[in-house]
Design a protein around this motif. Structure first.
Motif, PDB file in Angstrom:
ATOM      1  N   CYS A  56      40.790  82.463 -50.134  1.00 47.79           N
ATOM      2  CA  CYS A  56      39.742  83.260 -50.930  1.00 47.79           C
ATOM      3  C   CYS A  56      38.972  84.020 -50.044  1.00 47.79           C
ATOM      4  N   ASN A  57      38.581  84.876 -50.611  1.00 48.31           N
ATOM      5  CA  ASN A  57      37.741  86.194 -49.959  1.00 48.31           C
ATOM      6  C   ASN A  57      36.606  86.563 -50.816  1.00 48.31           C
ATOM      7  N   PHE A  58      35.437  86.741 -50.338  1.00 47.58           N
ATOM      8  CA  PHE A  58      34.292  87.853 -51.153  1.00 47.58           C
ATOM      9  C   PHE A  58      33.693  88.590 -50.223  1.00 47.58           C
ATOM     10  N   GLU A  59      33.301  89.781 -50.909  1.00 43.46           N
ATOM     11  CA  GLU A  59      32.782  90.938 -50.221  1.00 43.46           C
ATOM     12  C   GLU A  59      31.254  91.087 -50.748  1.00 43.46           C
ATOM     13  N   GLY A  60      30.341  90.934 -49.778  1.00 37.69           N
ATOM     14  CA  GLY A  60      29.113  91.448 -50.074  1.00 37.69           C
ATOM     15  C   GLY A  60      28.829  93.028 -50.078  1.00 37.69           C
ATOM     16  N   SER A  61      27.571  93.497 -50.166  1.00 31.60           N
ATOM     17  CA  SER A  61      27.357  94.953 -50.162  1.00 31.60           C
ATOM     18  C   SER A  61      27.513  95.392 -49.163  1.00 31.60           C
TER      19      SER A  61
END
Length: 267
Positions: free
Chosen positions: A118-123
């Protein structure tokens, strides 16, 4: 036996057709699929038609080009949701990305590559695509260095005999990699500074299971301007270690931490 062999060959060919889409370079013609899969065009066409009926591929009505279909997404969703590391890491990685504004990634080792769960992106580190299911080299990434911690130097050389170069900063000698991994083990986190791609950096920490074995890794990543390792390495190291330890505890790890506070000197 002949029937079993025929069935196995059919499955292998169907999987070869699906695998032609894995590079993500866009929709494909029948001839593209046939060439990549090493099949005759008529065979590729028949397999694509069957896979289309089953929703594993879909064909654009205007261009007649093929892409992967919704059935693949359904299978991928079920597979990743059943993975124990993904279940433990998903919310923690998402919270980390949100609080830091950077990317947060979780990966496991599959053979000689790391595999993103999984991966998530911040602003501060937006992406127009997901890393889920993609692979990257072990020696040129912070995640990969953490995943190599549980192996001996001999095992690493056997697994990855040649360390490929991706930028001028990539580690390409095993002795240098051994030294880098000793430092990772001592401080509890790994860094990667433009070793895989220019303009990118990350800080990563290993995730342990109930036996104390390294089973996954968590990283914080982003462009150099956002991650600013020169001034934030200690802070980011602490944050990624805390999150990785929390995931490890969720997987049943209860042993003493082998990691040091990034702000403290090792004896």
């Amino acid at each position: 036996m002949a029937s079993e062999q025929g069935t196995n060959q059919s499955v292998e060919r169907a999987m070869a057709v699906l695998a032609t889409f894995l590079d993500g370079r866009g929709d494909l013609r029948v001839s593209d699929v046939a060439q990549r899969a090493g099949l005759g065009q008529s065979t590729a066409s028949r397999l694509l038609a069957t896979l289309e009926q089953l929703d594993y591929v879909e064909r654009d009505e205007v261009s007649s080009l093929y892409r992967l279909g919704p059935a693949v997404i359904s299978l991928a969703g079920v597979a990743v949701n059943q993975h124990p590391v993904h279940r433990e890491a998903r919310q923690r990685a998402q919270d980390l990305a949100g609080s830091l504004g950077l990317g947060a990634n979780v990966a496991v080792r599959r053979g000689a590559s790391l595999f993103y769960l999984c991966n998530f992106e911040g602003s501060l580190a937006p992406k127009s695509f997901t890393l889920l299911g993609q692979r990257n080299p072990l020696h040129a990434t912070g995640l990969g260095k953490c995943l190599l911690l549980g192996m001996s130097a001999e095992q690493r050389r056997e697994l990855v005999p040649r360390l490929s170069r991706f930028t001028q900063h990539t580690i390409t000698e095993h002795d240098e990699l051994d030294t880098a991994l000793e430092a990772v083990a001592a401080r509890g986190y790994a860094t990667e500074h433009e070793e895989l791609a220019l303009g990118r950096a990350c800080v990563a920490a290993p995730v342990l299971d109930h036996t104390g074995s390294v089973v996954a890794a968590l990283s914080i990543s982003g462009p150099l301007s956002a991650i600013d390792l020169a001034s934030r390495e200690g802070e980011l190291g602490r944050r990624v270690i805390e999150a990785a330890d929390s995931i490890s505890n969720g997987l049943g790890y209860i042993g003493p931490s082998h990691r040091t506070d990034p702000g403290e000197e090792t004896p």
